[in-house]
Design an enzyme around this catalytic site. Structure first.
Site, mmCIF file in Angstrom:
data_model
loop_
_atom_site.group_PDB
_atom_site.id
_atom_site.type_symbol
_atom_site.label_atom_id
_atom_site.label_comp_id
_atom_site.label_asym_id
_atom_site.label_seq_id
_atom_site.Cartn_x
_atom_site.Cartn_y
_atom_site.Cartn_z
ATOM 1 N N CYS A 1 0.944 -1.215 0.047
ATOM 2 C CA CYS A 1 0.082 0.022 0.069
ATOM 3 C C CYS A 1 0.804 1.266 0.122
ATOM 4 O O CYS A 1 1.801 1.435 0.802
ATOM 5 C CB CYS A 1 -0.860 -0.021 1.311
ATOM 6 S SG CYS A 1 -1.996 1.551 1.427
ATOM 7 N N CYS B 1 -0.844 6.136 6.749
ATOM 8 C CA CYS B 1 -2.416 5.840 7.303
ATOM 9 C C CYS B 1 -2.246 4.776 8.751
ATOM 10 O O CYS B 1 -1.683 4.020 9.041
ATOM 11 C CB CYS B 1 -3.197 5.001 6.358
ATOM 12 S SG CYS B 1 -4.719 4.342 6.541
ATOM 13 N N CYS C 1 -8.145 1.628 -0.793
ATOM 14 C CA CYS C 1 -7.625 0.911 0.471
ATOM 15 C C CYS C 1 -7.603 -0.473 0.254
ATOM 16 O O CYS C 1 -8.446 -0.977 -0.174
ATOM 17 C CB CYS C 1 -8.499 1.469 1.509
ATOM 18 S SG CYS C 1 -8.290 0.352 3.074
ATOM 19 N N GLN D 1 -20.435 -8.634 11.083
ATOM 20 C CA GLN D 1 -18.975 -8.694 11.392
ATOM 21 C C GLN D 1 -18.534 -8.296 9.883
ATOM 22 O O GLN D 1 -19.132 -8.609 8.848
ATOM 23 C CB GLN D 1 -18.808 -10.262 11.409
ATOM 24 C CG GLN D 1 -19.129 -10.952 12.785
ATOM 25 C CD GLN D 1 -17.895 -10.751 13.924
ATOM 26 O OE1 GLN D 1 -17.023 -9.856 13.653
ATOM 27 N NE2 GLN D 1 -18.021 -11.439 14.980
ATOM 28 N N ASP E 1 -20.420 -13.081 23.218
ATOM 29 C CA ASP E 1 -19.878 -12.579 22.505
ATOM 30 C C ASP E 1 -19.990 -10.849 22.689
ATOM 31 O O ASP E 1 -20.417 -10.141 22.271
ATOM 32 C CB ASP E 1 -20.148 -12.659 20.895
ATOM 33 C CG ASP E 1 -19.384 -11.984 19.745
ATOM 34 O OD1 ASP E 1 -18.509 -11.453 20.310
ATOM 35 O OD2 ASP E 1 -19.750 -12.308 18.620
ATOM 36 N N CYS F 1 -13.187 -10.068 20.921
ATOM 37 C CA CYS F 1 -12.436 -9.398 19.949
ATOM 38 C C CYS F 1 -11.157 -8.666 20.867
ATOM 39 O O CYS F 1 -10.571 -7.976 20.339
ATOM 40 C CB CYS F 1 -13.245 -8.266 19.517
ATOM 41 S SG CYS F 1 -14.019 -7.171 20.395
#
Length: 453
Positions: free
Chosen positions: A74, A80, A162, A286, A384, A411
Site C-alpha cells: 500500500c 495511514c 484502500c 461482522q 460475544d 475481539c
C-alpha cells in the site's frame, strides 16, 4: 543507566514484538517500543517520547533485516493508521497473533494446560472489509478529500484505494469524491463545526454483492442527493439502498440516531453459509464475512449441538450467531440491550423460517434470571461481548445458571483472559482458537470453550 532524552539516537537488537506489533529494544533493561521494527533485526532508532517505564522510538535504519519482512503493497502505509502489519509476512502475522494469546493465557493467566490452536487465517488477506466508514474533508484548495485518518490524528489522507476494502468500496469512494466537487456539496469542518457532509459509509453484501451507501450529514437538507444518487446507481447498479443519517452532535461519534432512506430499500441482504440476514445502516454485522463463517463454525463445533440443546445467545446483536446455530439446536434464546438490534434479530429469524428462536431486549443478567425462574435451563451459552469484555455480575449470573458449556467469542483476548479467571471457579478452559478477522492489523478474535467442572 544515564538519563535518556528525546531525540537521542541508539543502535540495538529487536528482542520481541508488543501486541501492537511494535519492536522491543532494551537499553540496559529499559524497553523502547519501535513501530515497524521486527524481532531479530539490528536497527538504529531515535527516541521520540521518553516515559518513566518505557520509551517510543522512531525507526531510522535497519542493518540486518528479519526474514519475515516484506515490502508493504500500500502506497499510504507509512502515513495511514488503518493497518499496522503490512511490513510483516502474513504467515508471521498469524504466528504473532497466536503468541499474543499464548502470552496472555499461558504466561500471565496461568492456564498453562489449555491448548491454543494455530491462528485460522485467510487464503487472500486483502479486500476483505464489507463495511467502510470514510471521513470526508477538504484540502487547502477547498477540494473534497476522502480516505482514512493519519496515525493518531484526525488528518484525512486523500486516497485512491484502500487495499483492505472491497473493490466496490474503492470505486465508490473515488466516484463520490468527484460528485461532491461536481455538485458543490458543502463539507463538514470539524474545527469550525459547520458544513454538511461528515462521513460516507459503504456496506457490501459478501455473498449478495448488494451495496448500501450512507451519507452522514450535519443537518437535514441535502438538496444535491437526488442527482448524485442517479449518477451513482447508473455506474454501480448493485446499489440497492442509499440512506441519509443525520448527526448534528459535534462529537467523535460517527452516526446519529435518525436515518431516512433516500433510494431503494431500508436494508441490504447478505448470507453466511445459507443463513440470510437483513442489514440496516446501524446494524452490527461482522466486517469480514468469509472469516466469520470460519469463526462461527468453530464456535458451533465447541457448542457440540445434537439438536436437543437449549442455546442462550448473550450480546446477540442482530442474531447472527444464534441463527447460525438454530438449525442444530432445540431452541435458541437471544438477549441484547439495543432495541433496534432485537427487532432485526426477530426479522432475520422470520426471514430464515426459524420458529425455534426467542429474542428479548434487556440487560443479559436480569433477562437470564427471569428465564431461569420460568424454568428455562440452557445447555450451551454463547458469549460475544464488546471489547471491554463481560461485567462481573453477568459472569456471576452465568456461574449460577451453570450450563454444561460456555462458548466465549472475544475481539479482545486480554479482557477475555480476565473474565476466564472468574469462570474458572466453576469451569475448565478446554481450548482456544484464534481467528484472524482483520489481516494486516494487530486485532485478533478468539473462540474459547469452557466446560462445567
Amino acid at each position: 543507566m544515564e538519563t535518556l532524552k528525546k531525540n537521542q539516537v541508539f543502535k540495538g537488537q529487536v528482542v520481541d514484538l508488543t501486541h501492537e506489533g511494535h519492536g522491543v529494544v532494551k537499553i540496559d533493561r529499559y524497553p523502547v517500543f519501535v513501530p515497524k521494527a521486527l524481532t531479530g533485526e539490528e536497527i538504529e532508532f531515535k527516541l521520540i517520547k521518553v516515559n518513566k517505564n518505557f520509551a517510543i522510538g522512531k525507526l531510522l535504519e535497519i542493518f540486518t533485516e528479519s526474514k519475515d519482512r516484506v515490502e508493504p503493497p500500500c502506497v499510504y502505509y507509512d502515513k495511514c493508521g488503518g493497518c499496522q502489519l503490512q511490513h510483516l509476512d502474513y504467515q508471521a502475522q498469524l504466528e504473532m497473533k497466536r503468541n499474543q494469546v499464548v502470552n496472555l493465557f499461558h504466561r500471565k493467566g496461568k492456564f498453562t494446560s489449555t491448548p491454543i490452536n494455530e491462528t485460522i487465517g485467510m487464503m487472500n488477506p486483502w479486500n476483505y472489509r464489507n463495511k467502510s466508514q470514510i471521513p470526508v474533508g477538504q484540502n487547502n484548495d477547498d477540494a473534497p478529500i476522502m480516505g482514512f485518518y493519519r496515525q493518531r490524528s484526525h488528518d484525512i489522507i486523500d486516497m485512491e484505494e484502500c487495499l483492505i476494502q472491497d473493490s466496490i468500496q474503492n470505486q465508490l469512494m473515488r466516484m463520490i469524491r468527484a460528485l461532491l466537487t461536481e455538485h458543490n456539496v458543502s463539507i463538514y469542518d470539524e474545527k469550525r463545526k459547520e458544513g454538511l457532509l461528515r462521513h460516507v459509509i459503504i456496506r457490501v453484501g459478501y455473498t449478495s454483492r448488494e451495496v448500501m451507501v450512507v451519507f452522514v450529514t450535519n443537518g437535514k437538507k441535502f438538496k444535491q442527493a437526488k442527482a448524485m444518487i442517479k449518477q451513482m446507481v447508473e455506474a454501480v447498479p448493485n446499489i440497492k439502498s442509499v440512506i441519509q443519517n443525520i448527526n448534528e452532535t459535534h462529537s467523535n461519534v460517527i452516526m446519529g440516531k435518525k436515518s431516512k432512506t433516500l433510494y431503494g430499500k431500508d436494508e441490504i441482504t447478505d448470507e453466511l453459509d445459507s443463513v440470510e440476514f437483513e442489514i440496516s445502516d446501524q446494524s452490527f454485522y461482522q466486517i469480514n464475512a468469509s472469516q466469520t463463517v470460519k469463526l462461527y463454525n468453530n464456535a458451533l463445533e465447541y457448542a457440540g449441538l445434537t439438536g436437543e440443546e437449549t442455546v442462550l445467545d448473550t450480546y446477540c446483536g442482530i442474531g447472527t450467531i444464534g441463527l447460525y446455530m438454530a438449525e442444530q439446536a432445540k431452541h435458541v434464546y437471544g438477549v441484547e440491550v439495543v432495541p433496534a438490534a432485537i427487532e432485526d434479530a426477530k426479522k432475520n429469524a422470520k426471514l430464515n423460517g426459524y420458529d425455534n428462536t426467542t429474542f428479548v431486549c434487556g440487560k443479559a443478567e436480569s433477562v437470564i434470571m427471569d428465564w431461569k425462574q420460568q424454568g428455562i435451563q440452557p445447555d450451551v451459552v454463547m458469549v460475544d461481548p464488546p471489547r471491554k469484555g463481560c461485567d462481573e455480575q453477568f459472569l456471576r449470573t452465568l456461574l449460577e445458571l451453570n450450563p454444561k458449556r460456555i462458548v466465549y467469542i472475544s475481539c479482545n483476548p486480554s479482557t477475555q483472559q480476565r473474565d476466564a479467571h472468574i469462570l474458572a471457579e466453576g469451569y475448565e478452559l478446554k481450548e482456544i482458537t484464534p481467528v484472524d478477522m482483520f489481516p494486516q492489523t494487530t486485532h485478533i478474535e478468539t473462540v474459547a470453550l469452557f466446560e462445567r467442572k
